[in-house]
Design a protein around this motif. Sequence first.
Motif, short mmCIF file in Angstrom:
data_model
loop_
_atom_site.label_atom_id
_atom_site.label_comp_id
_atom_site.label_asym_id
_atom_site.label_seq_id
_atom_site.Cartn_x
_atom_site.Cartn_y
_atom_site.Cartn_z
N LYS A 1 -13.55 -82.43 45.60
CA LYS A 1 -13.87 -81.45 44.58
C LYS A 1 -12.81 -81.39 43.48
O LYS A 1 -11.63 -81.40 43.79
N HIS B 1 -16.97 -78.38 37.26
CA HIS B 1 -16.80 -78.81 38.65
C HIS B 1 -17.37 -80.20 38.80
O HIS B 1 -18.55 -80.41 38.52
N ARG C 1 -28.13 -72.22 41.09
CA ARG C 1 -26.74 -72.53 40.73
C ARG C 1 -25.78 -72.21 41.88
O ARG C 1 -24.92 -73.00 42.22
N THR D 1 -22.67 -75.49 45.97
CA THR D 1 -21.54 -75.77 46.87
C THR D 1 -22.02 -75.94 48.31
O THR D 1 -21.66 -76.90 48.99
N GLU E 1 -9.71 -72.98 38.09
CA GLU E 1 -9.83 -71.75 38.88
C GLU E 1 -9.50 -71.89 40.36
O GLU E 1 -9.15 -70.91 40.99
N HIS E 2 -9.58 -73.06 40.95
CA HIS E 2 -9.37 -73.16 42.40
C HIS E 2 -7.91 -73.21 42.79
O HIS E 2 -7.57 -72.99 43.94
N HIS F 1 -18.85 -73.69 35.09
CA HIS F 1 -18.82 -72.56 34.16
C HIS F 1 -18.54 -73.13 32.77
O HIS F 1 -17.45 -72.98 32.23
N PHE G 1 -21.35 -79.55 37.79
CA PHE G 1 -21.85 -78.19 37.60
C PHE G 1 -20.66 -77.32 37.19
O PHE G 1 -19.54 -77.83 37.10
N LEU H 1 -10.56 -73.92 48.01
CA LEU H 1 -11.06 -75.30 47.93
C LEU H 1 -9.96 -76.29 47.57
O LEU H 1 -10.25 -77.43 47.21
#
Length: 459
Positions: free
Chosen positions: A335, A377, A321, A325, A416-417, A370, A368, A76
């Motif tokens: 994003k 996000h 959840r 995406t 993380e992306h 973690h 949204f 992403l």
Amino acid sequence: MRDSTLFAGLTDIVGNRHLLTDPESLQRFGLDRTDFWTPKPCAAVLPASVDEVRDIVRLANRHRLAIVPSGGRTGLSGGAVAANGELVLSLQRMDSILEVDTVGRSLRCGAGVVTGHVHQAARENGFYFPVDFASSGSSQIGGNVATNAGGIRVIRYGMMRHWVQGLKVVTGAGDVLDLNRGLIKNNTGLDFRQLFIGSEGILGVICEVTLGLAEPPPPGQVMVFGLPDYDALMALLGEARRQLTLSAFEFFSDNALGHVLARFDLKAPFSQRYPCYGLLEFDRNDDAALSLFRYLQEQGIRADAVISHSDEQVASLWALRENITESLSARQPWKQDIAVPIPVVPDFIRDVGGLIESEYSPLEAVWFGHVGDGNLHLNILKPATWDMEDFVAQCRRLMMSVLEKVQSCGGSISAEHGVGLLKKPFLQYSRESAEVELMRRVKAAFDPAGIMNPGKVFD
Ligand code: MLT
Ligand code: ZN
């Protein structure tokens, strides 16, 4: 058109069938899940072995040809985009589970194995591979390693880095290295395996991976809470960690739920809507789940909760959840996947949300992620009447303000992306210039000709 000796050389290595130059393949292999670049690779090459990868990298060095390593292209951040005549090197034919060591509890596989197949192979051998995310049906293990993928169970099991015991790589110079040899203990100097994890293809090509395997967890349960605000969400996180053995603690805003319900045939969790929702997965414990709900009541927090009693209910609560995406993808969202320290989450969301409402209306912010890991996000949606150019310009301006806040609270521009192309202009918000200079020198050591995924992460 590239030198015909280059294409002849590539064909000699992989055979005619595995060098793709047709427009449909170039389009498909030149992009990941980002929409902001026009794919323009010179070709896609599909090797079947480490030796073939080595030969391709050596040939590319002789021709000074840039290579973009390519997995499932579910990224992403534009890390697998080829928009400048590069050669895409796809690992998709290196898709075998090579060995499962049931005593040592590890699995060795080709980098092109789809994440879901690793889950399955672990399960079939009585184990569990815990790194998981919505794209596990198409993402590949090599890409997961190259981006140090995280996902939904990091709060309990850590990120990809935690599970990588060994890597076979071809460096940008064309050397084959067997990093850490799949060992558990190996104290013999610098651990280059760690450099390749999260390197986004700029040092070389990850060809094989040895992963540790976990004990299967006890039966799990999922609970979704409807909550009045983000302070309540964080109070829930603190108490849930005390009372339950959590394997996931996720959140989504009410408009995120609205997009999922509009796009998919799913049931709303409650008869009324709440400003935000927390989704918890934990080892089955009905008593603790009940006392968690009572705790919120004692704190004067008006919340609602639903708990799973079957595997089908687990799946349908997770679907709320995991489909976020997909429910947004047609809107081509801008994003972000920032990390902030846990205690600042509520203020951060309030401040940024307020800024968007007051200065960037009608851009829509969807939150949204973690939240148990401090990983938020933020997806910005384009108003239907705006053209893409204006949207991107506004998002870039907004991001400067958001990332200044990230920097000042000690967060990260990418949880993380990864950085790829999308976040390259913002790297200085997370890393000192001395660090970036060191990254350049490390890259030069592994990739002296600078052919590996050039232009990604930093220039
Ligand atoms: C997720 O957590 O769903 C993924 O990181 C994907 C996304 O941010 O869209
Ligand atoms: Zn995520």
